[in-house]
Motif scaffolding. Structure first.
Motif, PDB file in Angstrom:
ATOM      1  N   MET A 182       5.717   2.850  10.517  1.00 19.33           N
ATOM      2  CA  MET A 182       4.635   2.788   9.528  1.00 19.33           C
ATOM      3  C   MET A 182       4.887   1.664   8.529  1.00 19.33           C
ATOM      4  SD  MET A 182       2.237   4.964  10.045  1.00 19.33           S
ATOM      5  CE  MET A 182       2.363   4.781  11.803  1.00 19.33           C
ATOM      6  N   LYS A 197       0.617  -8.299   3.668  1.00 17.68           N
ATOM      7  CA  LYS A 197       0.008  -9.386   4.449  1.00 17.68           C
ATOM      8  C   LYS A 197       0.813 -10.669   4.354  1.00 17.68           C
ATOM      9  CE  LYS A 197      -4.302  -8.453   6.161  1.00 17.68           C
ATOM     10  NZ  LYS A 197      -4.360  -8.592   7.592  1.00 17.68           N
ATOM     11  N   ASN A 253       0.829  -1.208   0.000  1.00 16.15           N
ATOM     12  CA  ASN A 253       0.000   0.000   0.000  1.00 16.15           C
ATOM     13  C   ASN A 253       0.864   1.258   0.000  1.00 16.15           C
ATOM     14  OD1 ASN A 253       0.747   0.663   2.585  1.00 16.15           O
ATOM     15  ND2 ASN A 253      -1.070  -0.255   3.530  1.00 16.15           N
ATOM     16  N   ASP A 258       3.843  -1.479  10.178  1.00 14.38           N
ATOM     17  CA  ASP A 258       2.389  -1.590  10.223  1.00 14.38           C
ATOM     18  C   ASP A 258       1.798  -1.939   8.869  1.00 14.38           C
ATOM     19  OD1 ASP A 258       2.315  -1.036  12.837  1.00 14.38           O
ATOM     20  OD2 ASP A 258       1.507   1.001  12.682  1.00 14.38           O
ATOM     21  N   ASN A 259       2.489  -1.518   7.815  1.00 16.92           N
ATOM     22  CA  ASN A 259       1.914  -1.686   6.488  1.00 16.92           C
ATOM     23  C   ASN A 259       2.653  -2.724   5.650  1.00 16.92           C
ATOM     24  OD1 ASN A 259      -0.304   0.463   6.233  1.00 16.92           O
ATOM     25  ND2 ASN A 259       1.412   1.522   7.184  1.00 16.92           N
TER      26      ASN A 259
END
Lengths: 537, 281, 317
Positions: free
Chosen positions: B267, B274, B17, B270-271
């Motif tokens: 960040m 997956k 992302n 966190d991103n």
């Protein structure tokens, strides 16, 4: 707008204004003088406000203030013999008195003593003032003086001035108010030595200094080492003019920005030892004034003459030329310094040798000297630490100058913790920090004599030592000045101690605090501010 | 930008992302700066180039000048070497050691777990400042020593957190099944435990990174590590703190530098795609 | 309370005693490694060999260090912390007031930061991926990225210097009313909350989310339980262990790690006392402080371990 001002003030402006005020110049004269000198009006206004403050209003009684010192720990003490920093000095100066003290011009004045006299500078007679009482109500007698001075000779006490006191061979009471001091050899400076903070007079037999008994202007109401102290006015103070303040709280805020902020917010009224970089903030607030004191404190770079590379005279001389003194004065100290000439007697002293000029910054000359010494291209370690104030910044300035001529100086910042026992006097090249001492004799005996305890560069010179002893016993001032002048030249040329600048101390305070002056024994009026200042209502 | 993320997603099979990509870019930027810093600093890092102090941004000094009049941009660029290099090295070592030992303790259990846990607890309760001082006194100071000291200070905390996570997973049915199958300890921690605790472990990694970046400046003031004229970013903030009342660039920009790096690292964690973060099916 | 918990507490207390002694000895040994002893440090620049020898003699430091340590330890078993080398006062007196200050600040900070942090962390997990989650996550990282001394200095500049709402210094001994208490403690508590809350927020969020990914929570979600219900009933109890550990680690910071806050707000707490003690090589005081930190830390993590075990039924066997 103030952002573009280059330095806050220079030593020159300051001396000029202070001298003019003493001579009785009017405010308009001063403004004219400052404009002519090119000082911006804003800066000029501040200097004026500050410098005239001490001469303006008349003392008023009453009020309680809070004073923030710069250092404090559980080692804080009210024992004069063990006092070790500005915090201890400030407290003991308000609790006790000395036999003599130094006024703002550096002249000896009598405090507990009525007179300190000698015909041969060897045997001294001290007569005490009568009617002086301790806080406990006990009268001051010769026995208290004998006890107080003798304490410094007892190693178990751990006195800071043990080595200076050692010359007092016998101290005895002649009658209730007279003491005779026999010195090992003549010393004309004894009245000045007795003005050192450590020679405060305590009550005979005193051993517990958590509840001290003194003759001073303030009594201790509360004392917690490393936390705070509260002192209240002594109503029976022996000095005629009395004490102005009802009391004050003294504690230390070790973080300098926090100390300045506490002053700005009004949580304290006096903040000692303000850094040059905070001056812009202090200047921007009208209700805060600053007092600058250049007393003879210095941070020096020591090259040990008995170790490589300091054992090579060309290297030592080269390093002295590699120091950009102007940059240290202007950039590191922001004008709160005076360029010095590699010897320890300050310009404030009457024995200062004004003919001895500071060395120019001359990297090319340094380079050829380093080539001669064969050290160019080697990596040479220089030890500095936050323990010796501003030494890290000074080392960086010298390192940078070195890099322009291919001299590789390896600056090693070491912990402040344990610096004085671990690195100072020991590393081949290191920084020291020397507090003001009132006489050349104390400075030379402590720092440059062959037997000196703190011979920082291991400077050994028989001629120097014999001159030191000769001058010590001389009552002829002219001859003495001449000898001291020559000794300053010897140190500047031959010793391994490079002294780039005299550091100025700045104390900042609320503009309501009046009566603060400069003193040759250090900041906060030689730490004896409490009995002199008053709080404008 | 979305076009870029889509492109990467198609090419690599990872679903990336925008926030993650930006964070990665910032980290990469600082990593490159750290590598080439000596080539791009406009002025020597220790040289006093401005007679003014806490000077404003100008064409000569893009990020102003510091408390001595040195160029802030040059100091930040050089500082990246220490802050990025030392912090990443130390946090990686600390988390690797802490997490590995934590999982081992959870899986092996018994006396091994007891002894190791109590030992590291005791170690963790020694004040880090005292520890730092002893290290300087005993072995002197250098960048490797600094990294190892920071590792020693932060590994026990990482161990404790990883062990707490791993102990919970260790009681799950799938671990019991794997154990019954006769799988070895190494297999258990690698295939069964780690994938199930990787999320919190990475979050912990990110936080520990921030703490190390900040502690670094404290240690250099103890005389441990980064030596003058160089300074890490935390030390830059500390030495210029007197400029805070004027919002001097000398104190603002190093703070931005710290924030940009630490926020990006967190960040990015966190991103993370997956596929990396989550236990594989 | 079941037997396993009681057994664990008994076991831990036993281990704790041993750990305390080991830690105090380690700290003692570490301080011995540092250059200079108390006599040299007290004399500072005036530490000439003769002066040091004289003071050592007078302070009774000529006895070798190891026997001195054991004498101190024996005294401790009788509840006597010994005398400070520097002030010659009983260490118990020196510590008592400071410890009270530290605990007061720690308690207020805990009361504010723990509920705040845990609710934010769990809510962020509950609404994972939403705007709320993103704002909380980004804000927490931003807040801890600012050095503590900068947060504290900035707070003083804004609230004390410019607005003049709060005092710049936090005295512990001048508090007379609740309002004053709030004013005095506001800035240190805000600063410390900034420092420790972020870790608790992020760790609790991560732990809850991780538990949500375990098969039984996925099962619960598949069965149609709401996300909210799954988080609160299924995930949270299982995440309690790691959360408790993160909270314990954060809170342990409030004992020995608050040195910056104590310095900037001039708050006389125990962290500054320990730093002073190390700087003056006041060994009995260093050892005593170290034991107090160690005790506090071990108590916190023991609580965390007990919560872990209670919250995971499988660990209770």
């Amino acid at each position: 707008m103030t952002n573009k001002r280059m330095t806050n003030w220079t030593a020159g402006d300051d001396r000029m204004v202070e001298d003019a005020i003493r001579r009785g110049a009017t405010r308009r004269d001063l403004m004219k003088m400052l404009m002519a000198g090119g000082v911006a009006t804003m800066a000029g206004g501040t200097i004026l406000g500050r410098a005239t403050a001490a001469y303006a209003s008349t003392p008023v009684s009453g009020g309680f203030i809070k004073v923030a010192g710069a250092s404090s720990s559980t080692a804080d003490t009210l024992d004069p013999a063990k006092a070790s920093n500005s915090t201890d000095y400030s407290r003991i100066c308000s609790i006790y008195n000395r036999l003599t003290f130094l006024d703002s011009s550096g002249a000896v004045q009598m405090e507990l003593a009525k007179s300190v006299e000698s015909s041969d500078a060897k045997t001294w007679t001290v007569s005490l003032k009568s009617g002086v009482t301790f806080h406990s109500g006990k009268s001051l007698t010769a026995q208290d003086v004998v006890y107080s001075l003798n304490r410094h000779l007892d190693e178990a006490v751990g006195s800071k001035v043990n080595s200076i006191a050692a010359q007092m061979e016998s101290i005895r009471a002649v009658d209730d108010l007279t003491v005779t001091i026999d010195l090992a050899s003549p010393n004309a400076d004894l009245p000045i030595i007795l003005a050192l903070h450590h020679f405060m007079i305590v009550a005979d037999g005193a051993t517990d200094f958590t509840k001290p008994d003194g003759t001073g202007a303030f009594k201790v109401e509360n004392f917690e080492p490393g936390v705070t102290s509260i002192l209240v006015k002594n109503e029976n103070y022996f000095k005629g003019n009395g004490v102005h303040l009802d009391g004050f709280e003294f504690f230390a805020i070790r973080d300098e920005p926090a100390r300045v902020n506490a002053l700005m917010s009004g949580d304290v009224q006096v903040a000692s030892a303000v850094k040059p970089q905070s001056m812009r903030l202090i200047d921007s607030v009208d209700s805060i004034v600053a007092l600058k004191n250049t007393a003879g404190n210095y941070t020096n770079m020591n090259m040990r003459l008995d170790m490589s590379p300091g054992d090579n005279a060309a290297f030592v001389e080269g390093m002295k030329y590699l120091i950009n003194r102007e940059q240290i004065e202007k950039s590191v100290m922001r004008g709160l310094a005076v360029v010095a000439n590699d010897q320890p007697v300050s310009p404030a002293s009457k024995y200062y040798n004004a003919d001895l000029k500071p060395r120019d910054f001359d990297p090319e000359r340094a380079k050829s000297l380093f080539e001669k010494a064969g050290v160019l291209g080697q990596s040479i370690p220089i030890v500095c630490s936050d323990a010796a104030s501003s030494s890290v910044d000074m080392a960086t300035v010298i390192q940078q100058a070195g890099s322009t001529i291919g001299m590789n100086l390896d600056v090693q910042r070491v912990p402040a913790d344990g610096y004085w026992s671990n690195y100072w006097l020991k590393a081949p090249i290191h920084f020291g920090n020397i507090n003001p001492r009132p006489t050349p004799d104390i400075l030379f005996s402590l720092l440059y004599a062959k037997t000196a305890k703190w011979n920082e560069s291991q400077f050994m010179n028989d001629k120097f030592d014999s001159m030191l002893i000769e001058a010590r016993g001389l009552l002829d001032e002219e001859k003495r000045t001449e000898i001291y002048g020559e000794m300053q030249t010897m140190i500047s040329n031959e010793a391994g101690t490079a002294i780039p600048v005299w550091l100025s101390g700045v104390d900042a305070m609320s503009s309501k605090v009046k009566g603060m002056q400069t003193n040759p024994l250090g900041g906060l009026m030689g730490y004896a501010f409490a009995e002199h200042i008053w709080l404008e209502q | 930008m979305t076009a870029v993320t889509n492109f990467i997603a198609r090419k690599s099979g990872y679903n990336i992302n925008l926030v993650g990509l930006c964070s990665a870019t910032v980290i990469l930027f600082w990593a490159i700066v750290a590598l080439i810093a000596p080539m791009i600093t406009p002025y020597p890092v220790g040289e006093i180039v401005d007679w003014d102090y806490f000077g404003p941004s100008s064409s000569a000094f893009w990020l102003g000048s510091d408390y001595l009049g040195r160029d802030v941009l040059s100091r930040i660029l050089m500082g990246a070497r220490f802050t990025v290099g030392i912090s990443l090295g130390a946090v990686t070592l600390a988390c690797f050691i802490g997490v590995t030992l934590g999982m081992l303790a959870a899986v092996i259990g018994g006396l091994f777990d007891q002894v190791l846990s109590r030992f590291l607890d005791a170690f963790n309760s020694i004040p880090s400042k005292l520890f730092g001082l002893v290290v300087v006194a005993a072995v002197g100071s250098s960048v490797p020593v600094l990294i190892l000291t920071l590792t020693a200070i932060y590994a026990p905390g990482s161990y404790r957190f990883a062990r707490a996570l791993a102990v919970n997973i260790n009681t799950m049915d799938f671990v019991t099944v794997a154990r019954a199958r006769g799988e070895g300890t190494l297999y258990l921690i690698k295939e069964e435990i780690l994938p199930n605790i990787i999320g919190p472990v990475l979050a912990d990694f990110g936080l520990r990174f921030v703490f190390i970046v900040l502690l670094l400046s404290g240690l250099s003031f103890l005389g441990l590590g980064v030596l003058p004229p160089n300074a890490d970013w935390g030390a830059l903030v500390k030495e210029n703190i007197s400029g805070l009342p004027f919002a001097a660039p000398a104190v603002i920009y190093p703070s931005f530098a710290i924030a940009s790096l630490t926020i990006s690292v967190n960040m990015m964690i966190d991103n993370l795609p997956k596929k990396i973060r989550d236990r594989e099916d | 309370m079941n037997t396993i918990i009681l057994r664990l507490i008994a076991e831990r207390l036993g281990v704790m005693l041993v750990t305390l002694v080991i830690v105090s000895f380690t700290v003692f040994a570490a301080t011995q490694l540092l250059p200079g002893d108390v006599a040299q440090i007290l004399l500072g620049q005036a530490a000439t060999p003769e002066a040091v020898a004289g003071l050592r003699e007078a302070m009774g430091l000529n006895e070798p260090a190891i026997p001195r340590y054991f004498n101190w330890l024996i005294g401790l078993t009788q509840g006597d912390f010994g005398l400070s080398y520097v002030t010659r006062e009983p260490i118990a007196d020196l510590i008592a007031g400071r410890l009270q200050n530290t605990l007061r600040l720690a308690a207020i900070t805990t009361l504010i930061s723990v509920p705040l942090a845990l609710s934010l962390g769990i809510l962020a997990a509950l609404y994972q991926g939403t705007k709320f989650d993103r704002v909380v996550s980004t804000a927490t990282v931003m807040i801890i990225s600012v050095p503590e001394f900068m947060v504290a200095t900035l707070a003083v500049l804004i609230f004390a210097v410019y607005l003049k709402w709060l005092p710049a210094l936090s005295y512990a001994n001048e508090v007379t009313s609740l309002w004053q208490l709030l004013k005095t403690f506001a800035m240190p508590v805000i600063t410390l909350t900034f420092v420790i809350a972020a870790q608790m927020i992020r760790m609790s969020r991560a732990a809850v989310i991780e538990t949500l990914n375990t098969p039984y929570c996925e099962m619960a979600l598949l069965k149609g339980a709401s996300r909210r219900r799954t988080v609160l009933i299924h995930a949270l109890p299982n995440a309690l262990g790691p959360i408790a550990n993160a909270v314990a680690l954060s809170l342990s910071y409030l004992l020995g790690g608050v040195i910056i806050v104590e310095t900037i707000f001039n708050y006389p707490g125990i962290a500054k006392l320990m730093v002073d003690a190390v700087a003056t090589r006041d060994l009995p005081l260093v050892q005593s402080c170290a034991m107090i930190f160690c005790f506090g830390y071990l108590m916190l993590i023991m609580l965390a371990d007990i919560i872990s075990i209670l919250s995971n039924p499988r660990l209770r066997t």
